[in-house]
Design an enzyme around this catalytic site. Structure first.
Site, PDB file in Angstrom:
ATOM      1  N   GLY A  66      19.609  11.093  15.413  1.00 24.47           N
ATOM      2  CA  GLY A  66      19.350  12.245  16.280  1.00 24.47           C
ATOM      3  C   GLY A  66      20.618  12.613  17.033  1.00 24.47           C
ATOM      4  O   GLY A  66      21.728  12.300  16.604  1.00 24.47           O
ATOM      5  N   ARG A  67      20.417  13.229  18.184  1.00 23.07           N
ATOM      6  CA  ARG A  67      21.579  13.720  18.951  1.00 23.07           C
ATOM      7  C   ARG A  67      22.519  12.589  19.341  1.00 23.07           C
ATOM      8  O   ARG A  67      23.745  12.715  19.243  1.00 23.07           O
ATOM      9  CB  ARG A  67      21.091  14.454  20.212  1.00 23.07           C
ATOM     10  CG  ARG A  67      20.379  15.755  19.905  1.00 23.07           C
ATOM     11  CD  ARG A  67      19.665  16.262  21.137  1.00 23.07           C
ATOM     12  NE  ARG A  67      18.501  15.431  21.417  1.00 23.07           N
ATOM     13  CZ  ARG A  67      17.263  15.880  21.540  1.00 23.07           C
ATOM     14  NH1 ARG A  67      17.033  17.164  21.420  1.00 23.07           N
ATOM     15  NH2 ARG A  67      16.267  15.063  21.797  1.00 23.07           N
ATOM     16  N   ILE A  68      21.946  11.459  19.810  1.00 25.69           N
ATOM     17  CA  ILE A  68      22.830  10.370  20.265  1.00 25.69           C
ATOM     18  C   ILE A  68      23.456   9.669  19.057  1.00 25.69           C
ATOM     19  O   ILE A  68      24.638   9.314  19.086  1.00 25.69           O
ATOM     20  CB  ILE A  68      22.083   9.369  21.166  1.00 25.69           C
ATOM     21  CG1 ILE A  68      21.420  10.098  22.349  1.00 25.69           C
ATOM     22  CG2 ILE A  68      23.048   8.308  21.694  1.00 25.69           C
ATOM     23  CD1 ILE A  68      20.545   9.210  23.233  1.00 25.69           C
ATOM     24  N   ARG A  92      14.301   8.976   9.492  1.00 21.37           N
ATOM     25  CA  ARG A  92      13.072   9.290   8.772  1.00 21.37           C
ATOM     26  C   ARG A  92      13.362  10.097   7.505  1.00 21.37           C
ATOM     27  O   ARG A  92      12.736   9.934   6.484  1.00 21.37           O
ATOM     28  CB  ARG A  92      12.107  10.068   9.677  1.00 21.37           C
ATOM     29  CG  ARG A  92      11.066   9.159  10.305  1.00 21.37           C
ATOM     30  CD  ARG A  92      10.316   9.872  11.370  1.00 21.37           C
ATOM     31  NE  ARG A  92      11.246  10.440  12.349  1.00 21.37           N
ATOM     32  CZ  ARG A  92      10.905  10.990  13.509  1.00 21.37           C
ATOM     33  NH1 ARG A  92       9.634  11.089  13.832  1.00 21.37           N
ATOM     34  NH2 ARG A  92      11.797  11.461  14.340  1.00 21.37           N
ATOM     35  N   ARG A  98      15.516   0.778  22.257  1.00 21.57           N
ATOM     36  CA  ARG A  98      14.465   0.122  23.032  1.00 21.57           C
ATOM     37  C   ARG A  98      14.356  -1.314  22.537  1.00 21.57           C
ATOM     38  O   ARG A  98      14.513  -1.571  21.334  1.00 21.57           O
ATOM     39  CB  ARG A  98      13.115   0.830  22.823  1.00 21.57           C
ATOM     40  CG  ARG A  98      12.964   2.156  23.559  1.00 21.57           C
ATOM     41  CD  ARG A  98      12.775   1.951  25.051  1.00 21.57           C
ATOM     42  NE  ARG A  98      12.603   3.194  25.782  1.00 21.57           N
ATOM     43  CZ  ARG A  98      13.588   3.887  26.372  1.00 21.57           C
ATOM     44  NH1 ARG A  98      14.823   3.455  26.299  1.00 21.57           N
ATOM     45  NH2 ARG A  98      13.340   4.990  27.030  1.00 21.57           N
ATOM     46  N   ASP A 145      21.640  -3.822  25.057  1.00 27.02           N
ATOM     47  CA  ASP A 145      21.465  -3.168  26.365  1.00 27.02           C
ATOM     48  C   ASP A 145      19.991  -3.091  26.746  1.00 27.02           C
ATOM     49  O   ASP A 145      19.656  -2.750  27.874  1.00 27.02           O
ATOM     50  CB  ASP A 145      22.070  -1.756  26.315  1.00 27.02           C
ATOM     51  CG  ASP A 145      22.039  -1.056  27.670  1.00 27.02           C
ATOM     52  OD1 ASP A 145      22.468  -1.685  28.666  1.00 27.02           O
ATOM     53  OD2 ASP A 145      21.579   0.112  27.743  1.00 27.02           O
ATOM     54  N   GLU A 187      11.941  -6.162  29.752  1.00 23.99           N
ATOM     55  CA  GLU A 187      12.899  -5.927  30.850  1.00 23.99           C
ATOM     56  C   GLU A 187      12.193  -5.987  32.192  1.00 23.99           C
ATOM     57  O   GLU A 187      11.051  -5.559  32.296  1.00 23.99           O
ATOM     58  CB  GLU A 187      13.533  -4.544  30.672  1.00 23.99           C
ATOM     59  CG  GLU A 187      14.398  -4.473  29.432  1.00 23.99           C
ATOM     60  CD  GLU A 187      14.871  -3.055  29.136  1.00 23.99           C
ATOM     61  OE1 GLU A 187      14.770  -2.168  30.011  1.00 23.99           O
ATOM     62  OE2 GLU A 187      15.348  -2.839  28.017  1.00 23.99           O
ATOM     63  N   HIS A 221      20.347  -2.505  30.531  1.00 16.29           N
ATOM     64  CA  HIS A 221      19.826  -1.150  30.278  1.00 16.29           C
ATOM     65  C   HIS A 221      20.611  -0.096  31.084  1.00 16.29           C
ATOM     66  O   HIS A 221      20.055   0.554  31.974  1.00 16.29           O
ATOM     67  CB  HIS A 221      18.325  -1.070  30.604  1.00 16.29           C
ATOM     68  CG  HIS A 221      17.642   0.099  29.939  1.00 16.29           C
ATOM     69  ND1 HIS A 221      16.337   0.087  29.550  1.00 16.29           N
ATOM     70  CD2 HIS A 221      18.099   1.323  29.595  1.00 16.29           C
ATOM     71  CE1 HIS A 221      16.013   1.255  29.013  1.00 16.29           C
ATOM     72  NE2 HIS A 221      17.079   2.028  29.024  1.00 16.29           N
ATOM     73  N   GLY A 264      22.580   2.393  29.527  1.00 15.37           N
ATOM     74  CA  GLY A 264      23.046   3.458  28.626  1.00 15.37           C
ATOM     75  C   GLY A 264      23.364   4.768  29.333  1.00 15.37           C
ATOM     76  O   GLY A 264      24.390   5.401  29.074  1.00 15.37           O
TER      77      GLY A 264
END
Ligand code: 8YV
Length: 315
Positions: free
Chosen positions: A152-154, A174, A231, A255, A260, A278, A280
């Site tokens: 995706g975008r990231i 996907r 995640r 991360d 968590e 975490h 990011g």
């Protein structure tokens, strides 16, 4: 104008909480801290403010008949029951794009930190070990094979940065994205078999739960490093610890974690692992941009305006 009541289910930073409080009556985690008081205000709650880690289930949504919007300050919204929200006419919003640079920067930083042993080297100097001899050699990252799980975008922002390091980049998602000049593999295992670094940046939730399992880790192999900025749920953490212990993979840079802010003791004791809490999107600039977007989404809905960035299921 009547007082409008909203529920915050997270712990918003002051630069989100203050503008919310200036305009709305904010019940801060009241459903957890005082369920009896919450039951009294619940019929009037018109918005939920959440974070990327928040859990908003069907049971909570059902208690809020006046609910109009769930605004997530985060791009990930795997803790929100979007189907239950939609069924009740509630729109769910998130904060995409504004954090792409930071998360992609952190993915690169984690790869470099692991390969060049930045954490270990820092501890080595501080502990006065240097005069006794050199740090063992690290690994070269430039030119290595990078597999990205999620494009995706990231994922694309990570690929863009990695290309400056001359990395050979492939991905799984996907479906293939024919407009990208990158090699596509149909599964995480086939991608892992062709990767030195396997970077995870796919949404969490049921569709990707434990996607990175013992089989994928075996495919990554004894020279491979897994990097997770997605995640914790995307990796089978037990299988990961076992693979790290057995040398099935070379290391990990993580991360995000299954439970968590608790990180398994086994991971904390390993030297071939880099751990961050975490972070990011955790820069002052990006968190402010996320807070502004989260506020504007919530405020737009409660003002009868179209929201700016609904989650894809609500578009
Ligand atoms: C934050 C995140 O943890 O955007 C996400 O999906 O995981 C994060 O950026 C967080 O939600 C900030 O509030």
């Amino acid at each position: 104008m009547p007082d409008i009541e909203i529920l915050s289910v997270a712990n918003p930073p002051p630069f989100l909480l203050e503008p919310l409080q200036a305009k709305y009556i904010v019940h801060q985690r009241l459903h957890e801290t005082d369920p009896a008081a919450f039951a009294k205000v619940a019929p009037k709650i018109r918005a939920i403010q959440a974070s990327g880690e928040s859990k908003v289930g069907a049971d909570l949504i059902a208690q809020l008949p006046a609910l109009e919007v769930i605004s997530v300050m985060g791009v990930g919204y795997d803790g929100i029951d979007v189907a239950a929200a939609k069924a009740q006419g509630v729109v769910v919003t998130h904060t995409p794009d504004v954090l792409n640079d930071d998360v992609a920067d952190l993915a690169i930083a984690l790869m470099l930190a692991w390969a060049r042993q930045i954490g270990r080297a820092d501890r080595f100097v501080r502990a006065g070990e240097w005069p006794k001899g050199p740090l063992p050699l690290g690994r070269k990252m430039s030119g290595a094979r990078l597999g990205i799980v999620g494009m995706g975008r990231i994922g694309q922002a990570i690929a863009h940065r990695a290309s400056a390091f001359g990395m050979k980049i492939a991905y799984t998602a996907r479906s293939a994205k024919p407009d990208l000049p990158l090699t596509y593999y149909p599964s995480a295992a086939t991608l892992a078999a062709q990767s030195d670094f396997l970077v995870l940046i796919t949404p969490g939730g049921a569709a990707t739960r434990k996607l990175i399992d013992a089989e994928v880790l075996r495919a990554l192999g004894a020279n491979g490093c897994v990097v997770n900025v997605a995640r914790g749920s995307v990796i089978d953490e037990t299988a990961l610890i076992e693979a790290l212990r057995a040398g099935t993979i070379a290391g990990a840079a993580l991360d995000v974690f299954e439970n968590e802010p608790n990180v398994p003791q086994a991971l904390r004791e390993m030297d071939n692992v880099v751990l961050t809490p975490h972070i990011g999107s955790a820069t002052a600039q990006t968190r402010r941009a996320m807070a502004d977007l989260a506020f504007n989404n919530l405020d737009a809905r409660l003002s009868g305006q179209p929201v700016l960035t609904p989650v894809p299921e609500c578009q």
